[in-house]
Design a protein around this motif. Structure first.
Motif, mmCIF file in Angstrom:
data_model
loop_
_atom_site.group_PDB
_atom_site.id
_atom_site.type_symbol
_atom_site.label_atom_id
_atom_site.label_comp_id
_atom_site.label_asym_id
_atom_site.label_seq_id
_atom_site.Cartn_x
_atom_site.Cartn_y
_atom_site.Cartn_z
ATOM 1 N N LEU A 1 0.861 -1.326 0.055
ATOM 2 C CA LEU A 1 -0.059 -0.041 -0.024
ATOM 3 C C LEU A 1 0.935 1.168 -0.086
ATOM 4 O O LEU A 1 0.498 2.319 -0.621
ATOM 5 C CB LEU A 1 -0.956 -0.119 1.126
ATOM 6 C CG LEU A 1 -1.902 -1.036 1.286
ATOM 7 C CD1 LEU A 1 -2.832 -1.138 2.585
ATOM 8 C CD2 LEU A 1 -3.172 -0.872 0.026
ATOM 9 N N GLU B 1 0.302 2.272 -3.698
ATOM 10 C CA GLU B 1 -0.951 3.422 -3.484
ATOM 11 C C GLU B 1 -0.360 4.574 -2.920
ATOM 12 O O GLU B 1 -1.272 5.697 -2.762
ATOM 13 C CB GLU B 1 -1.995 2.722 -2.713
ATOM 14 C CG GLU B 1 -2.473 1.519 -3.071
ATOM 15 C CD GLU B 1 -3.383 1.769 -4.517
ATOM 16 O OE1 GLU B 1 -3.748 2.465 -4.705
ATOM 17 O OE2 GLU B 1 -3.103 0.490 -5.090
ATOM 18 N N ILE C 1 -3.032 3.574 5.891
ATOM 19 C CA ILE C 1 -2.449 2.013 5.728
ATOM 20 C C ILE C 1 -2.711 1.331 7.005
ATOM 21 O O ILE C 1 -3.493 0.128 6.909
ATOM 22 C CB ILE C 1 -0.801 2.119 5.831
ATOM 23 C CG1 ILE C 1 -0.547 2.459 4.359
ATOM 24 C CG2 ILE C 1 -0.526 0.527 6.041
ATOM 25 C CD1 ILE C 1 0.892 2.738 4.275
ATOM 26 N N LYS D 1 -6.590 0.428 6.701
ATOM 27 C CA LYS D 1 -6.646 -0.643 5.761
ATOM 28 C C LYS D 1 -6.425 -1.965 6.497
ATOM 29 O O LYS D 1 -7.267 -3.126 6.410
ATOM 30 C CB LYS D 1 -5.789 -0.415 4.633
ATOM 31 C CG LYS D 1 -6.348 0.554 3.521
ATOM 32 C CD LYS D 1 -7.282 -0.016 2.661
ATOM 33 C CE LYS D 1 -7.533 1.223 1.518
ATOM 34 N NZ LYS D 1 -8.728 0.624 0.709
#
Length: 481
Positions: free
Chosen positions: A459, A463, A470, A473
């Protein structure tokens, strides 16, 4: 081609001028103090040789005559600093003052009594003549002495003449073959100074190789000679070509396998992998000088990475549709690199620094040609030091006879600039989320830890998420699922 270059170099002579040797003031004071206690100190070895070659010297060896008391010498030296006894039986004392290293040894003779490098019978004798004491030395260029008080060079074996003629010649047949390390020493001196090796000396070296005398050498001693070679030679290729000619590569099958291993003529018109490897070593020497890299440890692993970068090619080279290919030679080079380096050192950290440089040496060009995103650069930083990798890749590219060498720095500069944008040219990308963060979230250390940390790193890289996002997530996918 390498051999022809060497032969060309040795045709030149050095203009030798007999001038008074300049030594540090502290050494002058030490010599005077030694004389006052009844010793006759003579400067010997490399510091004298380097004086004639106009090479800056920081290491000085002094041989002590006319006094056999190590205790008196030590007491004298302790006025100038901390003295260390290297070996009482060898009669050697060391002293470091400021940036200078001094070695003091009692005049002695040596006789081989076994196969190991310590299997010498050493006999100190204050009454030896300088010529008798110098018989134990390896080459005539290293047998020159200097009497500071008489301002006189002592040259019983015509070492000055050898320096003028740019030749490496042994002193005595019988004493020379007592230490097989002298094969490596002959090679590294020839490479460093771009001197020829005398024919009779070559014959004796080859005799030691044929007798398998070199197999008894400690790896640490061989590594030390390679170290001097890499740190002090402008053309390391000369040494390795000499090792090939002398038959020494039988002790390094990983290198010997490079000889006659073919390469595609479009990318490597210079010849086989051996020739290419020697050319890359010389290019690395130029790069290190240009970049003014002073860290000896770094210089050494860059050279070794360059030397080993194509060790995988003999395992995968084949001809497909009249083209020579060597797919996956980077990864296949890992095992032979480990094997080769283990013959020279037990230092795991040193070896582990070199392996990723070998495995990824094509990456800079691959990323450049693909115009890869910053994501790829971030991931590369997790595998290898990018700045070091660019130097190895540059040497690899320049070390061949291609016409379009301009492309070489373009690729490495492109990657280095991308890495500098992210401040990861010399360090791996730091993961935002680490194990302690997972523990705060309530996770307990387990096999799942790695999976979650890899998820977090993906991530961060793919991303471009910040740490808080993070962690959100992670909560969503691993706690709330």
């Amino acid at each position: 081609m390498i051999k022809k270059v060497f032969q060309f170099l040795i045709l030149k002579e050095i203009s030798i001028t007999i001038t008074k040797i300049k030594i540090p003031k502290v050494l002058e004071n030490i010599l005077i103090d030694l004389q006052e206690i009844g010793a006759k100190p003579i400067l010997v070895g490399g510091c004298i040789r380097d004086h004639f070659l106009n090479i800056t010297c920081k290491d000085y060896d002094v041989e002590i005559f006319e006094l056999n008391s190590l205790e008196k010498i030590q007491n004298s030296l302790e006025k100038f600093g901390n003295v260390k006894l290297v070996g009482k039986s060898f009669g050697v004392l060391t002293l470091k003052v400021d940036s200078y290293d001094f070695d003091f040894a009692l005049a002695r003779t040596e006789k081989k009594v076994g196969l190991g490098h310590q299997d010498f019978k050493v006999t100190t004798n204050a009454n030896l003549s300088y010529k008798e004491a110098a018989l134990r030395r390896d080459f005539r260029i290293n047998s020159i002495g200097y009497d500071f008080f008489k301002d006189e060079f002592l040259d019983p074996f015509n070492g000055i003449e050898d320096l003028k003629n740019k030749v490496i010649k042994h002193i005595n047949d019988d004493t020379f073959i007592e230490d097989a390390l002298r094969v490596y020493r002959a090679v590294q001196f020839a490479s460093r100074f771009e001197f020829a090796i005398n024919k009779k000396t070559i014959d004796l070296c080859q005799k030691m190789v044929l007798n398998d005398d070199l197999k008894y050498l400690a790896k640490e001693r061989i590594f030390e000679e390679f170290k001097k070679l890499f740190l002090k030679s402008n053309k390391p290729s000369l040494a390795f070509e000499l090792l090939r000619e002398l038959g020494v590569l039988k002790y390094f099958p990983e290198l010997q396998a490079l000889i006659s291993c073919p390469q595609d003529k479009e990318y490597h018109p210079e010849g086989d992998v051996w020739i290419h490897t020697l050319m890359t070593l010389d290019e690395m020497a130029k790069i290190i000088k240009k970049e003014n890299i002073q860290d000896e440890y770094r210089v050494l692993y860059l050279f070794y990475a360059t030397l080993c970068h194509d060790l995988g090619k003999p395992f995968c080279t084949e001809i497909i549709k009249n083209r020579v290919t060597s797919y996956k030679h980077e990864s296949l080079g890992i095992e032979p690199t480990k094997s080769f380096l283990s013959r020279l050192t037990n230092e795991k950290k040193f070896i582990e620094t070199i392996l990723p440089l070998v495995k990824n040496h094509l990456a800079p060009f691959q990323l450049y040609l693909d115009q890869s995103s910053l994501k790829a650069v971030k991931r590369l930083s997790l595998k290898v030091n990018i700045e070091d990798l660019c130097l190895v890749c540059l040497a690899d590219c320049l070390g061949r006879d291609i016409k379009d060498k301009d492309k070489c720095p373009k690729a490495t500069s492109w990657l280095l600039e991308k890495a500098k944008e992210l401040n990861i040219q010399n360090t791996a990308l730091v993961p935002l989320v680490q194990g302690r963060d997972l523990i705060k979230l309530g996770f307990k250390p387990s096999k799942e830890f790695k999976e979650i940390l890899d998820f977090a790193l993906d991530l961060q890289i793919d991303e471009n998420m910040n740490k808080d996002n993070i962690l959100d997530k992670i909560k969503k996918f691993y706690i709330m699922k």
